[in-house]
Design a protein around this motif. Structure first.
Motif, PDB file in Angstrom:
ATOM      1  N   SER A   1      60.211 -58.738 -22.049  1.00 53.21           N
ATOM      2  CA  SER A   1      61.596 -59.030 -22.410  1.00 53.21           C
ATOM      3  C   SER A   1      62.097 -60.129 -21.482  1.00 53.21           C
ATOM      4  N   ASP A   2      63.396 -60.404 -21.562  1.00 51.82           N
ATOM      5  CA  ASP A   2      63.994 -61.406 -20.687  1.00 51.82           C
ATOM      6  C   ASP A   2      64.025 -60.960 -19.234  1.00 51.82           C
ATOM      7  N   THR A   3      63.842 -59.667 -18.986  1.00 56.65           N
ATOM      8  CA  THR A   3      63.933 -59.141 -17.625  1.00 56.65           C
ATOM      9  C   THR A   3      62.666 -58.446 -17.140  1.00 56.65           C
TER      10      THR A   3
ATOM     11  N   GLY B   1      58.717 -59.830  -8.111  1.00 57.79           N
ATOM     12  CA  GLY B   1      59.729 -58.795  -8.272  1.00 57.79           C
ATOM     13  C   GLY B   1      59.113 -57.422  -8.134  1.00 57.79           C
ATOM     14  N   PRO B   2      59.909 -56.374  -8.273  1.00 51.04           N
ATOM     15  CA  PRO B   2      59.402 -54.999  -8.127  1.00 51.04           C
ATOM     16  C   PRO B   2      58.360 -54.669  -9.191  1.00 51.04           C
ATOM     17  N   ILE B   3      57.210 -54.174  -8.778  1.00 51.30           N
ATOM     18  CA  ILE B   3      56.152 -53.775  -9.697  1.00 51.30           C
ATOM     19  C   ILE B   3      56.356 -52.306 -10.058  1.00 51.30           C
ATOM     20  N   THR B   4      56.429 -52.024 -11.347  1.00 60.34           N
ATOM     21  CA  THR B   4      56.721 -50.670 -11.814  1.00 60.34           C
ATOM     22  C   THR B   4      55.501 -49.944 -12.373  1.00 60.34           C
ATOM     23  N   ASP B   5      54.438 -50.687 -12.657  1.00 56.23           N
ATOM     24  CA  ASP B   5      53.247 -50.043 -13.207  1.00 56.23           C
ATOM     25  C   ASP B   5      52.024 -50.886 -12.905  1.00 56.23           C
ATOM     26  N   LYS B   6      50.909 -50.196 -12.556  1.00 53.05           N
ATOM     27  CA  LYS B   6      49.619 -50.854 -12.333  1.00 53.05           C
ATOM     28  C   LYS B   6      48.559 -50.063 -13.091  1.00 53.05           C
ATOM     29  N   SER B   7      47.691 -50.778 -13.803  1.00 54.87           N
ATOM     30  CA  SER B   7      46.617 -50.103 -14.527  1.00 54.87           C
ATOM     31  C   SER B   7      45.449 -51.062 -14.694  1.00 54.87           C
TER      32      SER B   7
ATOM     33  N   SER C   1      58.513 -66.067 -15.499  1.00 55.84           N
ATOM     34  CA  SER C   1      58.547 -67.398 -14.885  1.00 55.84           C
ATOM     35  C   SER C   1      58.053 -68.476 -15.838  1.00 55.84           C
ATOM     36  N   THR C   2      57.878 -68.117 -17.089  1.00 58.34           N
ATOM     37  CA  THR C   2      57.371 -69.048 -18.088  1.00 58.34           C
ATOM     38  C   THR C   2      58.066 -68.805 -19.414  1.00 58.34           C
ATOM     39  N   ASP C   3      58.154 -69.837 -20.222  1.00 60.74           N
ATOM     40  CA  ASP C   3      58.770 -69.703 -21.544  1.00 60.74           C
ATOM     41  C   ASP C   3      57.802 -69.099 -22.549  1.00 60.74           C
ATOM     42  N   GLU C   4      56.502 -69.387 -22.386  1.00 59.33           N
ATOM     43  CA  GLU C   4      55.470 -68.860 -23.269  1.00 59.33           C
ATOM     44  C   GLU C   4      54.259 -68.461 -22.434  1.00 59.33           C
ATOM     45  N   LEU C   5      53.357 -67.691 -23.026  1.00 57.52           N
ATOM     46  CA  LEU C   5      52.243 -67.138 -22.271  1.00 57.52           C
ATOM     47  C   LEU C   5      51.403 -68.231 -21.610  1.00 57.52           C
ATOM     48  N   ILE C   6      50.947 -67.943 -20.391  1.00 60.37           N
ATOM     49  CA  ILE C   6      50.032 -68.820 -19.679  1.00 60.37           C
ATOM     50  C   ILE C   6      48.683 -68.124 -19.576  1.00 60.37           C
TER      51      ILE C   6
ATOM     52  N   PRO D   1      31.595 -57.682 -18.475  1.00 60.11           N
ATOM     53  CA  PRO D   1      31.377 -57.384 -17.049  1.00 60.11           C
ATOM     54  C   PRO D   1      32.614 -57.596 -16.187  1.00 60.11           C
ATOM     55  N   TYR D   2      33.787 -57.469 -16.775  1.00 55.67           N
ATOM     56  CA  TYR D   2      35.040 -57.603 -16.030  1.00 55.67           C
ATOM     57  C   TYR D   2      36.101 -56.757 -16.706  1.00 55.67           C
ATOM     58  N   ALA D   3      37.207 -56.575 -16.009  1.00 51.98           N
ATOM     59  CA  ALA D   3      38.321 -55.765 -16.502  1.00 51.98           C
ATOM     60  C   ALA D   3      39.618 -56.512 -16.250  1.00 51.98           C
ATOM     61  N   TRP D   4      40.696 -56.009 -16.867  1.00 50.83           N
ATOM     62  CA  TRP D   4      42.037 -56.564 -16.638  1.00 50.83           C
ATOM     63  C   TRP D   4      42.830 -55.601 -15.754  1.00 50.83           C
ATOM     64  N   PHE D   5      43.418 -56.163 -14.718  1.00 49.93           N
ATOM     65  CA  PHE D   5      44.355 -55.429 -13.875  1.00 49.93           C
ATOM     66  C   PHE D   5      45.748 -55.771 -14.393  1.00 49.93           C
ATOM     67  N   GLY D   6      46.393 -54.807 -15.082  1.00 44.60           N
ATOM     68  CA  GLY D   6      47.693 -55.050 -15.682  1.00 44.60           C
ATOM     69  C   GLY D   6      48.830 -54.664 -14.762  1.00 44.60           C
ATOM     70  N   ILE D   7      49.819 -55.531 -14.681  1.00 43.72           N
ATOM     71  CA  ILE D   7      50.988 -55.317 -13.821  1.00 43.72           C
ATOM     72  C   ILE D   7      52.244 -55.458 -14.659  1.00 43.72           C
ATOM     73  N   LEU D   8      53.124 -54.475 -14.580  1.00 39.24           N
ATOM     74  CA  LEU D   8      54.440 -54.535 -15.201  1.00 39.24           C
ATOM     75  C   LEU D   8      55.466 -54.681 -14.086  1.00 39.24           C
ATOM     76  N   ALA D   9      56.339 -55.675 -14.189  1.00 35.65           N
ATOM     77  CA  ALA D   9      57.269 -55.967 -13.097  1.00 35.65           C
ATOM     78  C   ALA D   9      58.679 -56.187 -13.630  1.00 35.65           C
ATOM     79  N   ASP D  10      59.651 -55.656 -12.906  1.00 35.92           N
ATOM     80  CA  ASP D  10      61.057 -55.860 -13.258  1.00 35.92           C
ATOM     81  C   ASP D  10      61.526 -57.200 -12.697  1.00 35.92           C
ATOM     82  N   VAL D  11      61.109 -58.264 -13.360  1.00 37.37           N
ATOM     83  CA  VAL D  11      61.497 -59.611 -12.957  1.00 37.37           C
ATOM     84  C   VAL D  11      61.445 -60.493 -14.199  1.00 37.37           C
ATOM     85  N   ALA D  12      62.395 -61.399 -14.297  1.00 36.10           N
ATOM     86  CA  ALA D  12      62.414 -62.306 -15.444  1.00 36.10           C
ATOM     87  C   ALA D  12      61.135 -63.133 -15.481  1.00 36.10           C
TER      88      ALA D  12
END
Length: 394
Positions: free
Chosen positions: A218-220, A262-268, A198-203, A185-196
């Motif tokens: 990636s690193d960026t 940072g700049p968001i390049t994709d939303k889905s 903010s975490t070393d591993e997934l949160i 009963p829920y969905a994921w709003f996915g965001i791709l952003a050109d920004v390094a």
């Protein structure tokens, strides 16, 4: 127009990672294949999908000569962070079970496979249409299709591998059987952003407003997700609203941690469901990957399940085609489904533990589960064993 007839050992429907890896593994056994795909080569290469590889997947890709760029450019992670209000805990998979995971997107895996198959002069047909399967219960099944130029073909083979996802023709060619499906009963709003990142591993974050995930490409480039209602229009969320909600759910300012925007390049928006079809084979047709099963992305299992299917299917088809030995082929579905159901359960468990349902009773159960997983070595080990990947034969 008369159809041109071709013959190969194995006809592979679908040029995603499952189909490409299968052709690669078959070629290593001296088994010829032809890969057909209804999308264009450019579309397949640009698809953004899963970004986490289990240790077993990495080991297989490395063993078959596909690990050079992965080792150089992939990001090895020892574990994940689990977060709930005022608490963030790191689960170190290497300490718990001696295995890690890698951030290396499906786009990169596909690029490596395409390069390897091109170097081996693999035969492809992209942008095909009107794909149909014939005589799958015989020893000589075939696939008919029309190529990108409008020319009809009949591709005969000793076996067909349906690696064409949940909407391809392969699954529907196995009538009857059993299917199990759950729509969340829920969905994921996915965001791709050109920004390094903010975490070393997934949160992975549980929050009263809903689930959030901070991942990376990636690193960026950062990949982030928010729990939303199914059918949400991405255009209804401004960039500022997205970053504000991510900061809230991910704990910006907690213990000095900061989320960098940072700049968001994709939303889905991605709907979430679980689906299993059994059996995964009939006659000389064998299903692999999303053609047979779908899992919600929370447990990072989709791509890895496809790789596990193919790791079982390749030697089975090799024995069938080269030795006329059907023992592994006959056992393929039963063997693969054991792992499919284990991963389906883990994906369901991670999803229901982390996504807010709106039921106050369930919320307290979720928090209790999270406290147990983050305070109990047994609980943390169980999560780590499933997340970092089970052996292919399970």
């Amino acid at each position: 127009m008369t159809a041109e007839t071709l013959h190969t050992d194995v006809a592979i429907i679908g040029a995603g990672p499952a189909g490409l890896l299968l052709s690669h593994l078959l070629a290593a056994q001296g088994v010829e294949s032809v890969v057909v795909e209804n999308r264009s080569r450019e579309y397949v290469g640009a698809r953004i999908r899963a970004g986490i590889l289990e240790q077993s997947s990495v080991d297989l890709l490395t063993d078959v000569g596909l690990g050079e760029r992965l080792a150089r450019e992939g990001d090895q992670h020892r574990g994940i962070h689990l977060q709930f209000p005022q608490e963030r805990h790191h689960l170190d998979f290497v300490d718990l079970i001696g295995r890690s995971v890698w951030v290396y997107g499906q786009t990169e895996v596909t690029a490596d496979l395409v390069a390897a198959r091109d170097a081996d002069e693999q035969r492809f047909f992209y942008s095909i249409s009107d794909t149909r399967l014939h005589d799958i219960d015989s020893d000589h099944p075939s696939v008919t299709f029309t190529d990108a130029d409008g020319s009809p073909y009949r591709l005969t083979a000793d076996a067909i591998a349906g690696c064409d996802g949940s909407f391809g023709p392969s699954r529907s060619a196995i009538p009857g059987g059993a299917t199990w499906e759950k729509t969340y009963p829920y969905a994921w709003f996915g965001i791709l952003a050109d920004v390094a990142p903010s975490t070393d591993e997934l949160i992975y974050a549980w929050h009263p407003n809903g689930f959030a995930l901070h991942s990376m490409r990636s690193d960026t480039v950062s990949r982030l997700y928010l729990q939303v209602e199914p059918g949400t229009d991405p255009a209804s969320w401004s960039d500022d609203r997205i970053w504000d909600e991510l900061a809230t759910r991910l704990g910006h300012g907690q213990d000095g941690w900061e989320l960098t925007a940072g700049p968001i390049t994709d939303k889905s928006v991605l709907p979430m469901r679980s689906y299993v079809h059994a059996p995964m084979q009939r006659g000389r047709l064998f299903l692999a990957g999303d053609a047979a099963h779908i899992v919600p992305p929370t447990g990072a299992k989709g791509l890895n399940l496809a790789i596990a299917d193919v790791a079982l299917l390749a030697p089975a088809l090799g024995d069938l085609v080269r030795k006329n030995d059907a023992r592994l082929a006959d056992a393929y579905s039963e063997t693969a489904l054991r792992r499919v159901w284990r991963c389906t359960h883990f994906s369901w468990w991670m999803t229901t533990m982390l996504h807010r349902s709106g039921d106050p009773f369930e919320e307290q159960l979720q928090l209790s589960q999270l406290r147990w997983v983050t305070s109990s070595e047994a609980g943390a080990t169980g999560l780590a064993e499933n997340y970092a990947g089970l052996p292919f034969e399970v």
